[in-house]
Every structure is written in structure tokens, then in C-alpha cells.
Write a protein that holds these residues in place. Structure first.
Motif, short mmCIF file in Angstrom:
data_model
loop_
_atom_site.label_atom_id
_atom_site.label_comp_id
_atom_site.label_asym_id
_atom_site.label_seq_id
_atom_site.Cartn_x
_atom_site.Cartn_y
_atom_site.Cartn_z
N LYS A 134 -85.11 -60.04 13.71
CA LYS A 134 -85.95 -59.57 12.61
C LYS A 134 -87.42 -59.47 13.02
N ALA A 135 -87.82 -60.28 14.01
CA ALA A 135 -89.22 -60.31 14.43
C ALA A 135 -89.46 -59.52 15.71
N ALA A 136 -88.46 -58.80 16.19
CA ALA A 136 -88.60 -58.06 17.44
C ALA A 136 -89.16 -56.67 17.19
N ASP A 137 -90.04 -56.20 18.08
CA ASP A 137 -90.52 -54.82 18.06
C ASP A 137 -89.87 -54.11 19.24
N ASN A 138 -88.55 -53.95 19.15
CA ASN A 138 -87.74 -53.41 20.25
C ASN A 138 -87.55 -51.91 20.03
N ILE A 257 -97.61 -55.52 16.63
CA ILE A 257 -97.59 -56.41 17.79
C ILE A 257 -96.47 -57.42 17.59
N ALA A 258 -95.83 -57.81 18.69
CA ALA A 258 -94.71 -58.75 18.61
C ALA A 258 -94.68 -59.60 19.87
N ALA A 259 -94.19 -60.82 19.73
CA ALA A 259 -94.06 -61.73 20.87
C ALA A 259 -92.91 -62.69 20.60
N SER A 260 -92.25 -63.13 21.67
CA SER A 260 -91.19 -64.12 21.53
C SER A 260 -91.16 -65.01 22.77
N LYS A 275 -82.73 -75.18 33.71
CA LYS A 275 -83.48 -74.70 32.56
C LYS A 275 -84.32 -73.49 32.96
N GLN A 276 -84.43 -72.56 32.03
CA GLN A 276 -85.19 -71.34 32.31
C GLN A 276 -85.80 -70.79 31.03
N SER A 277 -87.04 -70.39 31.10
CA SER A 277 -87.76 -69.84 29.95
C SER A 277 -88.11 -68.38 30.20
N GLY A 278 -88.26 -67.65 29.12
CA GLY A 278 -88.68 -66.26 29.21
C GLY A 278 -89.52 -65.90 28.01
N TYR A 279 -90.30 -64.85 28.14
CA TYR A 279 -91.11 -64.41 27.01
C TYR A 279 -91.23 -62.90 27.04
N THR A 280 -91.57 -62.34 25.90
CA THR A 280 -91.79 -60.90 25.79
C THR A 280 -92.98 -60.65 24.88
N VAL A 281 -93.78 -59.64 25.21
CA VAL A 281 -94.88 -59.17 24.36
C VAL A 281 -94.74 -57.67 24.23
N ALA A 282 -94.98 -57.15 23.04
CA ALA A 282 -94.80 -55.72 22.80
C ALA A 282 -95.84 -55.22 21.83
N VAL A 283 -96.20 -53.97 21.98
CA VAL A 283 -97.13 -53.31 21.05
C VAL A 283 -96.65 -51.88 20.85
N SER A 284 -96.73 -51.40 19.63
CA SER A 284 -96.37 -50.01 19.34
C SER A 284 -97.36 -49.44 18.34
N GLN A 285 -97.45 -48.10 18.32
CA GLN A 285 -98.41 -47.42 17.46
C GLN A 285 -97.76 -46.22 16.79
N VAL A 292 -95.15 -44.75 19.60
CA VAL A 292 -95.22 -44.98 21.03
C VAL A 292 -95.35 -46.48 21.25
N GLY A 293 -94.61 -47.04 22.23
CA GLY A 293 -94.64 -48.48 22.44
C GLY A 293 -94.59 -48.87 23.90
N LEU A 294 -95.07 -50.09 24.17
CA LEU A 294 -95.07 -50.67 25.51
C LEU A 294 -94.69 -52.13 25.40
N SER A 295 -93.82 -52.61 26.30
CA SER A 295 -93.47 -54.03 26.29
C SER A 295 -93.41 -54.57 27.71
#
Length: 386
Positions: A134-138, A257-260, A275-285, A292-295
Motif C-alpha cells: 500500500k505504501a509502495a510507489d512501484n 515520494i516513497a521509501a521502504s 541476516k540481510q537488509s535492503g531498502y528502496t527509494v522512489a520518486v515519480s511525477q 514519470v518515475g525513478l527508483s
């Protein structure tokens, strides 16, 4: 919507007369495109690569039927049958010889009450997946450039649970939560002791809060008797677990804008848990009828492994969509995944596959694209929803 219902009733009548449900809806989408793909960088270490080629690819198309029946007192019976149409461009059989079959996606029966919540029984997305998404800007979700999936960088704890029960609360002033339980009906032998049976049941929790265009979500997922990186080994007393925090916000001027952040823990029979961590940041307009978007997506080191940094990976996605109507859109994307020496991140949809020399007993082929590859895809296509 009325046309959809009339078509669905007509189709249903071909099998059962009269149709039993008071409200039946046909829905889905077809999405396909042309893309250029390749995987390079592993040959120097004796690994398999994927030669550059142009291909026509289905982008996670689907067909579904769903319905409700009013039972009175605010309660409805609900049902859904959803099937994958993936690989329609090659007759419904993918690159590893797996065929599309009926009811392969979210398919369930259940009860819904506005005050008590919703109960589903069957095959359905885990609460972890439902709420964190629900919080993803995919923007490129369901395409080759999708960033979420169990073999991707983001959303590695996501799952569609077979043989499962799901409960979702009502929406309380923007807050909603859910829980899923997937039973283990196989009870396979322990990898280290054939006389013992594992119990690989799975619990999944999720919650989200929405305030206008702000969404904050969290999820936790746990699979029992599961050891090794990715939880591939059936071993008593070990577990695979994920937790995730995600948020997105859309400004009045059309910028989202979105981040996880997601962390996985994998039971290890040889020592401390991996153990392993990951993150994502995204922006769209939003730009008129287009977006148009970039992640950027990063998978970190695998702690407690012999060479932790070898398991890291990263992915860039640049994408755009243009809405020709409410149901039809054009899209295009460029994405690149860079795997370190032991990492095997692949595309979530339409992965690059180097077929094994011989099929498995079920007729499918192993996906043996080697670790350490750099994958790229550039493509464009058309989506038509109905």
C-alpha cells in the motif's frame, strides 16, 4: 461495470443454469511489450550468461471472476477466482516450461462484514504483502522492471500463500491491519533427519495507516522449520523471518515520494543466523496524462556469511506511463540489476533463464542464470484493463 457483469453472467450460464450469484464481475488486464534484455559479467568466473536479444513479453496479465451475495445483517459472502495469463505471447508456457492454469492467483471464498472485518479461505496474498504494498510507489509494477518479489531486491518477504486463512480488520479512521496463516500440508522430511517431519507453516502480519495521501505501513512474516539463505532447506527448529517498514506521500503538485526498509533473517544450521537488509527509494511525477518515475533499490551484505559483501546487489529503474484512456496506457522503462559475486537477483517478472540441459521430473527446467550477472532490460508496451 454493468457490461462486465452481463458478460460474466453470460459466461457463467454456459456452465451452470441458472447463475447462483447475485453479483458477478469479470475483470483483469492484458499487458505486453517488446524489450531488449541481456545478462553479462559471469562468464569470466565460469558462469552462465544470457545473450542479448529482443523478445516479446507478457507483463503479468490476468483474468478474474469475483462475486458477492448479501446474507443480511451487514454480512456478505464473497468469492474470487483469478488466473494468470502470463506468457500469453507464447501460448501460456513460460521459458522454464511451466504452463498457466486456472485459479493460479488469488482465489478464495470468504465472508465480509463492515463492522467485523473480512475472512478469506484459499490462496491469497499474505498480510505482509497486502499492507506493505500500500505504501509502495512501484510505477513499473507487473512489468519486467518491477522491483518487488521473493527473488528481487525489495519485497523479499512477500508471498501468495496456498492452503491459507486470512483476516482483515475494518478500516478504523484510516488504520487497518491483517493476519495470514498458511498451513503446511506436506510435512516433508527434515533435511538432517529423514525420520522427523518438518512443519513449515507460515504466519504473516501487516498494518497500514492512511491520512490523505500519506501512507505508513509495516509487516512481519515468519516461516517455521526453514533454514538457509532464502529458507530453501526444511530443517526443524530453524526459521526464516522478514520485517518491513514502508511509507509514501503524494504532494499537491503531483510528486510522489516513497521509501521502504526490509530485513530478512535466515536460520543457519552451521552457525549464527544469516541476516540481510535492503531498502528502496522512489520518486515519480504526474505530468498531465503521463507519470514519470525513478527508483533505486539496494540489497546489503549477508551478515555471518563467509564473504558478506558477495551477496549484495542494486537495481535502478527509470519508467514512464501515458494514459490514453481510463483503461488503456502506454509504458516504457529501462532497468539494470548489478549482482555482486554470489548474488542472484533476477527480474521479478519475466526473469532471464538459461535452460538446463535436461528437464526436471515435472517437465520444468531449472533457472540456472549464474550469480554475479549484470542484467539490463529496456522495453515499451501497452496495457489494456477491463
Amino acid at each position: 461495470m454493468m457490461k462486465k457483469k452481463l458478460i460474466a453472467v453470460a459466461l457463467t450460464a454456459g456452465f451452470t443454469a441458472p447463475a447462483a450469484m447475485a453479483d458477478v464481475t469479470l475483470y483483469g488486464f492484458l499487458q505486453g511489450g517488446v524489450e531488449s534484455v541481456k545478462a553479462t559479467g559471469a562468464a569470466a568466473n565460469g558462469g552462465n550468461e544470457y545473450a542479448s536479444r529482443t523478445r516479446v513479453s507478457d507483463q503479468n496479465s490476468r483474468l478474474g471472476f469475483k462475486g458477492t451475495e448479501d446474507l443480511g445483517n451487514g454480512t456478505k459472502a464473497i468469492w474470487q477466482i483469478e488466473s494468470s495469463l502470463r506468457n500469453f505471447e507464447q501460448g501460456g508456457v513460460n521459458d522454464v516450461n511451466q504452463s498457466a492454469t486456472f485459479g493460479t492467483r488469488n482465489t478464495f471464498v470468504g465472508l465480509d462484514n463492515a463492522e467485523l472485518g473480512t475472512l478469506r479461505l484459499g490462496q491469497y496474498d499474505s498480510a505482509y504483502k497486502v499492507f506493505t504494498s500500500k505504501a509502495a510507489d512501484n510505477l513499473m509494477g507487473d512489468t519486467t522492471a518491477d522491483t518487488h518479489g521473493s527473488s528481487s531486491i525489495a519485497g523479499r518477504g512477500e508471498a501468495r500463500l496456498k492452503n491459507s486463512v486470512h483476516y482483515t480488520t475494518p478500516n478504523w479512521n484510516g488504520f487497518q491491519a491483517g493476519v495470514s496463516y498458511g498451513v503446511d500440508e506436506d510435512r516433508a522430511a527434515d533435511a538432517n533427519d529423514a525420520s522427523r517431519k518438518t512443519k513449515r507453516d507460515r504466519w504473516s502480519l501487516g498494518a497500514a495507516y492512511t491520512l490523505g495521501t500519506l501512507v505508513i505501513a509495516a509487516g512481519y512474516d515468519r516461516q517455521a522449520d526453514s533454514a538457509g539463505y532464502g529458507g530453501s532447506t526444511k530443517t526443524n527448529g530453524k526459521k526464516t523471518a522478514y520485517w518491513q517498514l514502508a511509507s509514501s506521500y503524494k504532494f499537491d503538485f503531483g510528486t510522489t515520494i516513497a521509501a521502504s526498509y526490509e530485513k530478512g533473517s535466515y536460520g543457519n544450521t552451521a552457525g549464527s543466523d544469516l541476516k540481510q537488509s535492503g531498502y528502496t527509494v522512489a520518486v515519480s511525477q504526474d505530468i498531465g496524462a503521463a507519470v514519470v518515475g525513478l527508483s533505486y533499490n539496494k540489497l546489503g551484505n549477508l551478515s555471518n556469511a563467509a564473504n558478506p559483501n558477495d551477496y549484495a546487489a542494486k537495481q535502478w529503474v527509470l519508467g514512464a506511463r501515458y494514459n490514453l484512456s481510463k483503461s488503456t496506457s502506454l509504458y516504457g522503462y529501462y532497468t539494470q540489476i548489478k549482482n555482486n559475486a554470489a548474488a542472484k537477483v533476477n527480474f521479478a517478472n519475466n526473469p532471464l533463464v538459461v535452460k538446463a540441459a535436461a528437464p526436471n521430473s515435472d517437465g520444468s527446467f531449472n533457472n540456472n542464470l549464474s550469480a554475479g550477472n549484470k542484467l539490463t532490460a529496456i522495453g515499451a508496451g501497452l496495457k489494456i484493463a477491463f
